[in-house]
Design an enzyme around this catalytic site. Structure first.
Site, PDB file in Angstrom:
ATOM      1  N   LYS A   9       0.847  -1.197   0.000  1.00  0.00           N
ATOM      2  CA  LYS A   9       0.000   0.000   0.000  1.00  0.00           C
ATOM      3  C   LYS A   9       0.879   1.243   0.000  1.00  0.00           C
ATOM      4  CE  LYS A   9       0.999   1.313   4.406  1.00  0.00           C
ATOM      5  NZ  LYS A   9       1.713   2.580   4.741  1.00  0.00           N
ATOM      6  N   MET A  94      11.405  -4.013   2.827  1.00  0.00           N
ATOM      7  CA  MET A  94      11.059  -3.988   4.246  1.00  0.00           C
ATOM      8  C   MET A  94      11.378  -2.625   4.852  1.00  0.00           C
ATOM      9  SD  MET A  94      12.461  -7.797   5.259  1.00  0.00           S
ATOM     10  CE  MET A  94      11.815  -7.733   6.934  1.00  0.00           C
ATOM     11  N   GLY A  95      10.566  -2.227   5.838  1.00  0.00           N
ATOM     12  CA  GLY A  95      10.788  -0.969   6.523  1.00  0.00           C
ATOM     13  C   GLY A  95      10.747   0.222   5.601  1.00  0.00           C
ATOM     14  N   GLY A  97       7.587   1.773   4.460  1.00  0.00           N
ATOM     15  CA  GLY A  97       6.331   2.508   4.445  1.00  0.00           C
ATOM     16  C   GLY A  97       5.310   1.946   3.486  1.00  0.00           C
ATOM     17  N   LEU A  98       5.561   0.740   2.979  1.00  0.00           N
ATOM     18  CA  LEU A  98       4.656   0.108   2.019  1.00  0.00           C
ATOM     19  C   LEU A  98       3.786  -0.976   2.649  1.00  0.00           C
ATOM     20  CD1 LEU A  98       7.064  -0.197  -1.064  1.00  0.00           C
ATOM     21  CD2 LEU A  98       5.355   1.570  -0.618  1.00  0.00           C
ATOM     22  N   GLY A  99       3.950  -1.215   3.938  1.00  0.00           N
ATOM     23  CA  GLY A  99       3.071  -2.137   4.650  1.00  0.00           C
ATOM     24  C   GLY A  99       3.318  -3.605   4.389  1.00  0.00           C
ATOM     25  N   ASP A 135      -2.117  -1.019  10.764  1.00  0.00           N
ATOM     26  CA  ASP A 135      -2.518  -1.074   9.365  1.00  0.00           C
ATOM     27  C   ASP A 135      -2.768  -2.493   8.861  1.00  0.00           C
ATOM     28  OD1 ASP A 135       0.150  -1.683   9.541  1.00  0.00           O
ATOM     29  OD2 ASP A 135       0.796  -0.406   7.885  1.00  0.00           O
TER      30      ASP A 135
END
EC number: 2.7.1.148
Length: 279
Positions: A9, A94-95, A97-99, A135
């Protein structure tokens, strides 16, 4: 064996509107699903092997892994429990901000809910998911949403089909560090989805200024994308993105990008929707 896509996301904007007594921050945001996926394969073990293993990711402490924790939560409701090997093919950084981690946890809950015959509905799965991360519920429901609270209060929204260029700066952003900064804006005025629709360019990310000042790689990526459109930070970073417009030469922008890049399309619903409608 079940092989499924676990989507990413982006946050089209992210405002912090206050802080609760328990220390959690209230926010407003829009979650937009995109067609960047991790692939997850669930392979049942024999009856004699009732343990759970995860392959394909580097994880020192299994107890802290969101996939493992999701399975452990759901195990309490299993009517047909079996051991599993879960293999993950990572495409979502990873890490960033894309969930990715939250999506993997939600995918695990959705698939094992059927595989283990738990019989939980989406609201029940989302209630479990929020224990793992604010989220996670967006990936349980698999729809784009206007988010409030700590990110768990969702109003599903229809969004136009878009294409985005995403850059992944070569750095890891500490969410804890950003939240600890005194200059972080924590009192943005509350707004509405209608206001966003009227002028989305007015809506940014409260973490952007800090991420740009503390991480030169983020500043470089945002300056690069700002040449072609409006660059935005997703989540607390490190990924930044811009919407593709007709006048852009996408292949040239990607070719000369200062870091790893992705060209993605928005999704109206998760590829896991068949796990949702069958519940």
């Amino acid at each position: 064996m079940i092989r499924v896509a676990s989507p990413a996301k982006i946050n089209l904007f992210l405002h912090i509107t206050g802080r609760r007594n328990d220390g959690y921050h209230e926010l407003q945001s829009i979650f937009q699903l995109i067609d960047l996926y991790d692939w997850m394969t669930f392979t049942p073990r024999t009856e004699a092997e009732d343990n759970l293993s995860i392959t394909g990711i580097e994880q020192v402490d299994l107890e802290q892994n969101l996939i493992f924790r999701a399975a452990q939560l759901l195990k309490l409701y299993a009517k047909k429990y079996c051991g599993l090997n879960i293999q993950i093919e990572k495409q979502i950084p990873m890490g960033a901000g894309l969930g990715g981690g939250s999506s993997n946890a939600a995918t695990t809950l959705l698939v094992l809910n059927q595989l283990w015959d738990c019989g939980l509905n989406l609201d029940q799965l989302a209630a479990l998911g929020v224990k793992l991360g604010a989220d996670v519920p967006i990936f349980i429901y698999g729809k784009n949403a206007w988010a409030e609270g700590i990110g768990e209060k969702l109003t599903f929204v229809d969004l136009d089909q878009k294409q985005y260029i995403i850059l992944k700066p070569d750095c890891f952003i500490s969410t804890q560090l950003l939240f600890s900064q005194k200059t972080l804006t924590r009192d943005s005025n509350r707004t509405t989805f209608c206001a966003y629709q009227l002028k989305p360019s007015d809506f940014g990310n409260n973490f952007e200024a800090l991420a740009r000042s503390l991480y030169p790689e983020v500043e470089e990526a945002m300056q690069y994308l700002d040449q072609f459109g409006q660059a935005k930070l997703t989540g607390t970073g490190a990924c930044v993105f811009t919407e593709v417009t007709p006048e852009m030469n996408v292949s040239e922008i990607v070719q000369h990008a200062p870091c790893k890049s992705y060209v993605v399309h928005s999704l109206n619903k998760s590829p896991l929707s068949h796990f949702m409608t069958d519940i």
